[in-house]
Design a protein around this motif. Structure first.
Motif, short mmCIF file in Angstrom:
data_model
loop_
_atom_site.label_atom_id
_atom_site.label_comp_id
_atom_site.label_asym_id
_atom_site.label_seq_id
_atom_site.Cartn_x
_atom_site.Cartn_y
_atom_site.Cartn_z
N GLY A 183 -5.51 -31.09 -22.43
CA GLY A 183 -5.06 -30.13 -21.42
C GLY A 183 -3.97 -30.71 -20.54
N GLY A 184 -3.16 -29.82 -20.00
CA GLY A 184 -2.20 -30.22 -18.97
C GLY A 184 -0.99 -31.02 -19.44
N THR A 185 -0.68 -30.97 -20.74
CA THR A 185 0.46 -31.78 -21.21
C THR A 185 1.80 -31.05 -21.06
OG1 THR A 185 0.09 -31.01 -23.46
CG2 THR A 185 -0.87 -33.13 -22.88
N GLY A 186 1.73 -29.74 -20.84
CA GLY A 186 2.98 -28.98 -20.69
C GLY A 186 3.18 -27.93 -21.79
N LYS A 187 2.10 -27.49 -22.40
CA LYS A 187 2.20 -26.48 -23.48
C LYS A 187 2.73 -25.15 -22.94
CE LYS A 187 -2.20 -26.91 -24.39
NZ LYS A 187 -2.47 -28.06 -23.49
N THR A 188 2.14 -24.71 -21.83
CA THR A 188 2.55 -23.41 -21.30
C THR A 188 3.98 -23.48 -20.77
OG1 THR A 188 0.25 -22.96 -20.76
CG2 THR A 188 1.88 -21.60 -19.65
N LEU A 189 4.29 -24.61 -20.15
CA LEU A 189 5.67 -24.83 -19.68
C LEU A 189 6.63 -24.71 -20.88
CD1 LEU A 189 7.38 -26.08 -17.22
CD2 LEU A 189 7.18 -28.22 -18.51
N PRO A 194 -6.06 -26.22 -25.12
CA PRO A 194 -6.14 -27.57 -25.69
C PRO A 194 -7.15 -27.64 -26.84
CG PRO A 194 -6.65 -27.57 -23.32
CD PRO A 194 -6.47 -26.17 -23.71
N ASN A 197 6.71 -34.83 -23.06
CA ASN A 197 6.93 -34.33 -21.71
C ASN A 197 6.76 -35.46 -20.70
OD1 ASN A 197 7.36 -32.56 -19.60
ND2 ASN A 197 5.27 -31.74 -19.63
N ARG A 198 7.41 -35.33 -19.57
CA ARG A 198 7.39 -36.34 -18.50
C ARG A 198 7.76 -37.70 -19.08
NH1 ARG A 198 3.96 -35.15 -13.89
NH2 ARG A 198 3.55 -32.95 -13.87
N PRO A 207 12.09 -34.68 -19.01
CA PRO A 207 11.75 -35.58 -17.89
C PRO A 207 10.80 -34.90 -16.90
CG PRO A 207 13.92 -34.62 -17.57
CD PRO A 207 13.45 -34.13 -18.91
N ASP A 238 10.12 -33.46 -13.38
CA ASP A 238 11.08 -32.82 -12.48
C ASP A 238 10.29 -32.10 -11.41
OD1 ASP A 238 12.85 -31.09 -11.24
OD2 ASP A 238 14.01 -30.72 -13.07
N PRO A 290 6.96 -27.83 -10.97
CA PRO A 290 5.78 -27.18 -10.35
C PRO A 290 6.20 -26.02 -9.44
CG PRO A 290 5.65 -29.57 -10.13
CD PRO A 290 6.99 -29.27 -10.71
N1 ATP Z 1 8.02 -32.33 -16.83
C1 ATP Z 1 7.25 -31.96 -15.79
N2 ATP Z 1 7.61 -32.27 -14.52
C2 ATP Z 1 6.85 -31.89 -13.48
N3 ATP Z 1 5.71 -31.17 -13.58
C3 ATP Z 1 5.32 -30.81 -14.82
C4 ATP Z 1 6.06 -31.18 -15.97
N4 ATP Z 1 5.42 -30.69 -17.06
C5 ATP Z 1 4.33 -30.04 -16.60
N5 ATP Z 1 4.26 -30.12 -15.25
C6 ATP Z 1 3.22 -29.51 -14.40
O1 ATP Z 1 1.97 -29.80 -14.99
C7 ATP Z 1 1.14 -28.67 -14.96
C8 ATP Z 1 0.56 -28.45 -16.33
O2 ATP Z 1 1.55 -27.92 -17.21
P1 ATP Z 1 1.19 -26.78 -18.25
O3 ATP Z 1 0.39 -25.71 -17.59
O4 ATP Z 1 2.44 -26.37 -18.92
O5 ATP Z 1 0.25 -27.61 -19.22
P2 ATP Z 1 -0.67 -27.06 -20.40
O6 ATP Z 1 -0.59 -28.05 -21.49
O7 ATP Z 1 -0.32 -25.67 -20.72
O8 ATP Z 1 -2.09 -27.11 -19.69
P3 ATP Z 1 -3.46 -26.41 -20.21
O9 ATP Z 1 -3.93 -27.26 -21.34
O10 ATP Z 1 -4.33 -26.46 -19.02
O11 ATP Z 1 -3.10 -25.03 -20.65
C9 ATP Z 1 1.94 -27.50 -14.46
O12 ATP Z 1 1.51 -27.10 -13.22
C10 ATP Z 1 3.37 -27.99 -14.40
O13 ATP Z 1 3.96 -27.58 -13.21
#
Ligand code: ATP
Ligand code: MG
Length: 393
Positions: free
Chosen positions: A147-153, A259, A311-312, A337, A339, A343
């Protein structure tokens, strides 16, 4: 019309011609050249008939079937092998993929679904992108084992970046319990996947269209259910139909996932033409990303259809890029990167490719979009599908 697919059916002990007959698609696209009872006999027929595809039927866990599949794959690795199995016995699915089968269907299943699976297996092997007789748009599954790796982003920004290039893009939010594509794009959920699933009746492109929520970029989203308990209404069969409908009316379908490898995610991976794995630059995430890549390999997913986004990637965590490549066995295709605007852009419901279109993160997502545009063009040329890649306006 193209020549029908020639398929051989090899039946293990416990299954006979009559019991398998009702599952077989009667359409003209698949010609069953022989149905053979007994795998030893099937082996002889396999040499004599040279089919395009082998269908192996078995009634449960069967070492004989695994041995047969292994032999058939080793003999001709370009010929797909699909397994039909009554029930899903423990450990069999994994073994079936390990010995090299392309797909497995647990019976009972409709002839239409089996026809779709066979055509897809063949299309994958040929690098083609058709599944139901018509050319289907690329379907990109966004995956991340953790979870939280940036998939939705990634889903939202890739979708908007493709739409900015003039493509018709649909996003399905498959995070069925905690989907937040709607929030990230600032959309109000009026109709969701749940409403579509509850609507009953057959699914066609027009109907699915009525459940999409539009974003100002042109992206159209099939939003996740609004409450976690509604997730159970969404079945794997329903999702497959939704995907087919959306792929026939858009240029790209992007699926944002929860996830892990849930049954819905596995079915989506299976239906997809491309995958984008989203990992982060820390040792735990890298370990999980590696496991995810290995799982896809076990599922028989072609490596060249998988993109890796890190990501990051600038985080100062003491892991150098050559170490990343050593751990994952490949270099990332795209790095995004950290950034601090991200958020904020998520909170405001404006994707970073719009909110800060000159930022490095926005550029990275546009490069990701470019990768898919190029792959899609190559695939289209190969399959003579250029005319079917629609553009808005
Ligand atoms: N490159 C980045 N720089 C800064 N913040 C980021 C970056 N990538 C993701 N985030 C922050 O991390 C959080 C999680 O990102 P995101 O929701 O895209 O993850 P996810 O993989 O979809 O999570 P989940 O598994 O819970 O669905 C978001 O609130 C986003 O703002
Ligand atoms: Mg998410």
């Amino acid at each position: 019309m193209s020549a029908p697919i020639k398929a051989l059916i090899a039946l293990d002990d416990g299954l006979d011609r009559d019991s398998i007959q009702r599952f077989l698609p009667p359409n003209a696209e698949i010609e069953f050249v022989a149905t053979v009872e007994g795998l030893e006999e099937s082996w002889t027929t396999l040499q004599e008939t040279a089919p395009d595809l082998v269908l192996v039927g078995c009634s449960g866990y069967s070492d004989r079937a695994l041995f047969f599949i292994d032999g058939a794959v080793k003999q001709r690795s370009d010929r797909p092998v699909v397994v039909l199995c009554e029930g899903s016995p423990n450990g069999f699915v994994r073994r079936v993929f390990e010995v090299g089968a392309d797909d497995i269907v647990t019976l009972p299943e409709t002839p239409e679904h089996i026809s779709f699976t066979l055509q897809k297996a063949l299309a994958r092997k040929q690098g083609a992108a058709f599944a139901t007789g018509v050319a289907l748009a690329p379907m990109i599954c966004i995956l991340g084992p953790k979870g939280g790796t940036g998939k939705t982003l990634t889903s939202c920004n890739l979708g908007v970046a493709l739409a900015q290039k003039g493509h018709r893009v649909a996003i399905v939010d498959l995070d069925l319990q905690f989907g937040d594509v709607g929030l990230s794009l600032g959309l109000t959920p009026e109709r969701t996947l749940y409403d579509l699933a509850k609507s009953g009746g057959s699914l066609d492109a027009d109907k699915v269209d009525g459940y999409l929520t539009g974003h100002s970029s042109g992206v159209r989203v099939l939003l996740a259910p609004t409450r976690p308990d509604q997730a159970t209404t969404i079945t794997v069969e329903f999702l497959r139909d939704v995907y087919t409908a959306l792929r026939s009316t858009h240029d790209y379908l992007i699926v944002d996932t929860a996830p892990g490898f849930t049954p819905e995610v596995i079915a989506s991976v299976d239906s997809s033409s491309d995958i984008c794995v989203v990992g982060m630059l820390d040792s735990l995430s890298l370990k999980n990303t590696k496991l995810g890549l290995e799982t896809l390999e076990l599922m028989g997913y072609s490596k060249d259809r998988i993109r890796l986004l890190l990501n990051r990637a600038d985080s100062r965590v003491g892991i150098a890029s050559d170490e990343v490549a050593a751990i994952l066995g490949r270099n990332p295709d795209i790095t995004v990167p950290s950034d601090r605007d991200i958020p904020r852009s998520v909170n405001e419901g404006t994707p970073i490719v719009v909110a800060a279109d000159r930022s490095e993160a926005a550029k990275a997502f546009r490069s990701l979009a470019e990768l898919y545009v190029n792959v899609s063009k190559d695939g289209a040329k190969k399959n003579g599908r250029v005319g079917l890649l629609r553009r808005r306006g």
